[in-house]
Design a protein around this motif. Structure first.
Motif, PDB file in Angstrom:
ATOM      1  N   THR A 321       0.845  -1.186   0.000  1.00  0.00           N
ATOM      2  CA  THR A 321       0.000   0.000   0.000  1.00  0.00           C
ATOM      3  C   THR A 321       0.884   1.240   0.000  1.00  0.00           C
ATOM      4  N   LYS A 354      -1.629  -1.182  -3.925  1.00  0.00           N
ATOM      5  CA  LYS A 354      -2.783  -0.321  -3.692  1.00  0.00           C
ATOM      6  C   LYS A 354      -2.282   1.081  -3.346  1.00  0.00           C
ATOM      7  N   THR A 356      -3.522   4.900  -1.558  1.00  0.00           N
ATOM      8  CA  THR A 356      -4.568   5.603  -0.818  1.00  0.00           C
ATOM      9  C   THR A 356      -4.068   6.993  -0.433  1.00  0.00           C
ATOM     10  N   THR A 358      -4.544  10.022   2.568  1.00  0.00           N
ATOM     11  CA  THR A 358      -4.922   9.933   3.979  1.00  0.00           C
ATOM     12  C   THR A 358      -5.953  11.016   4.305  1.00  0.00           C
TER      13      THR A 358
END
Ligand code: MG
Length: 384
Positions: A321, A354, A356, A358
């Motif tokens: 990630t 992955k 992302t 925050t």
């Protein structure tokens, strides 16, 4: 007083693996650091062992075995090979004493746990004849020639015969003298049964598998599993190019670091080293080393993978990630994943990446840097 007897080991290695569709005998398949056969022979050290091999392939087998292994020519069937090896003990050495135990074990059964040998031999010394067998776990049907089930057998009474098969030498000698060779039994337990000699079951678990068909090959590749985790953070440095997951992302500011600062590969390397118990990248590639200044992390990853291979580890899968508020990573993930899978020598579906944000929180959210996490699973080959 504990029983005193010696063990004489016979390993029939006569089959040439017709059921495997291999160009060479299955006993010579690689396993751990050697072969299936050498591994199996090693299970019975330091007991005196004779291996019966196919005469046509004798040199090939001898080359695959430790030099001190006693090898004899096998016969046309497994039964004949064991009989010839038993006779060879008497020719090469003094005849085996009646109370000594003959342990017969398939060459292609390398997962046998040698700690079972002691209790099984004590039982064989008491009973005369003992055969390892595992209880049937599937429901067993008796089927007629027309493919129709005749009856369902009582599973609790069904055992699947394995090896070792262990016999008092005197009993085996007597049985060989009586057997009609025009109706060869399939194994030595069947020989005893034919002659009405009781054979005791030693219940073993399902792990004592025989490598028989091509479907069994993954058993040889399986081993112990090791998990590892890695985490890394680098701050942005707009004067440098961004490398992430091994690829360049030209539209984004880069990251500050001694190497190319590929934060994702750093997390991945830490996970790999962690799983193998080999420390971390700080120890492997110290940022005080001038030779590593500006180095591409892909090159460091190559070195980590080489070290893992040397220690017998292979990668099962990696899940990673990246935490970044900027840049947008979705358009780059597929390329990153394909490049990484190719570099690691695994299928793409074993590498997952992955990304992302925050949600504006913390240092990542304030666009000060990028963080990455990686989790990996390694397999350690048997015998490594
Ligand atoms: Mg780092």
């Amino acid at each position: 007083m504990p029983p005193t007897y010696q063990l004489k080991i016979i390993i029939p290695a006569g089959g040439v693996g017709a059921r495997m569709g291999l160009a060479y005998p299955k006993q010579l398949l690689p396993f751990g650091k050697s072969t299936v056969l050498a591994h199996t022979v090693d299970l019975f050290r330091p007991h005196l062992t004779i291996v019966a091999v196919p005469p046509d392939h004798r040199r090939l087998f001898e080359a695959a075995l430790p030099r001190d292994t006693l090898v004899v020519d096998g016969g046309a069937t497994r039964f004949d090979s064991v009989r010839l090896a038993f006779a060879a003990f008497g020719t090469i050495f003094a005849p085996i004493k009646d109370d000594d135990l003959v342990v017969i074990h398939d060459a292609a059964r390398p997962f046998f746990d040698p700690s079972w040998l002691g209790p099984a031999c004590d039982l064989a010394f008491e009973k005369g004849a003992v055969v390892f067998a595992s209880r049937a776990t599937d429901t067993v049907k008796l089927v007629g020639e027309d493919g129709v089930i005749v009856k369902t057998l009582d599973r609790d009474k069904i055992y699947l015969a394995q090896t070792p098969q262990i016999f008092k030498a005197g009993l085996l000698r007597e049985a060989y003298a009586k057997v009609h060779l025009n109706e060869r039994p399939t194994d030595e337990a069947a020989l005893m049964e034919q002659l009405g000699i009781p054979v005791q079951i030693f219940a073993s678990g399902p792990t004592n598998k025989k490598v028989t068909t091509a479907e069994d090959l993954p058993l040889l590749e399986s081993g112990s599993l090791r998990i590892g985790h890695g985490y890394d953070v680098h701050r942005f440095d707009a004067s440098r190019p961004l490398y992430l997951g091994g690829i360049a992302i030209p539209e984004s500011p880069g990251l500050l670091g001694h190497s190319d600062a590929d934060v994702l590969l750093h997390a991945l390397m830490d996970a790999l080293l962690g799983a193998a118990g080999l420390g971390d990248i700080g120890q492997w590639f110290p940022d005080s080393d001038p030779k590593l200044k500006g180095i591409r992390s892909t090159l460091l990853l190559n070195r980590v993978m080489a070290a893992l291979a040397e220690h017998g580890y292979g990668l099962e899968n990696a899940d990673m990630t990246v935490m970044a508020q900027v840049p947008k990573l979705a358009p780059h993930i597929a390329k990153m994943r394909a490049a990484l899978a190719a570099r690691l020598g695994v299928a793409e579906n074993r590498i997952n990446i992955k990304a992302t944000t925050t949600e504006g929180l913390g240092f990542v959210g304030r666009k000060e840097g990028i963080a990455a996490q990686a989790v990996v699973l390694l397999t350690r080959r048997h015998g490594s």
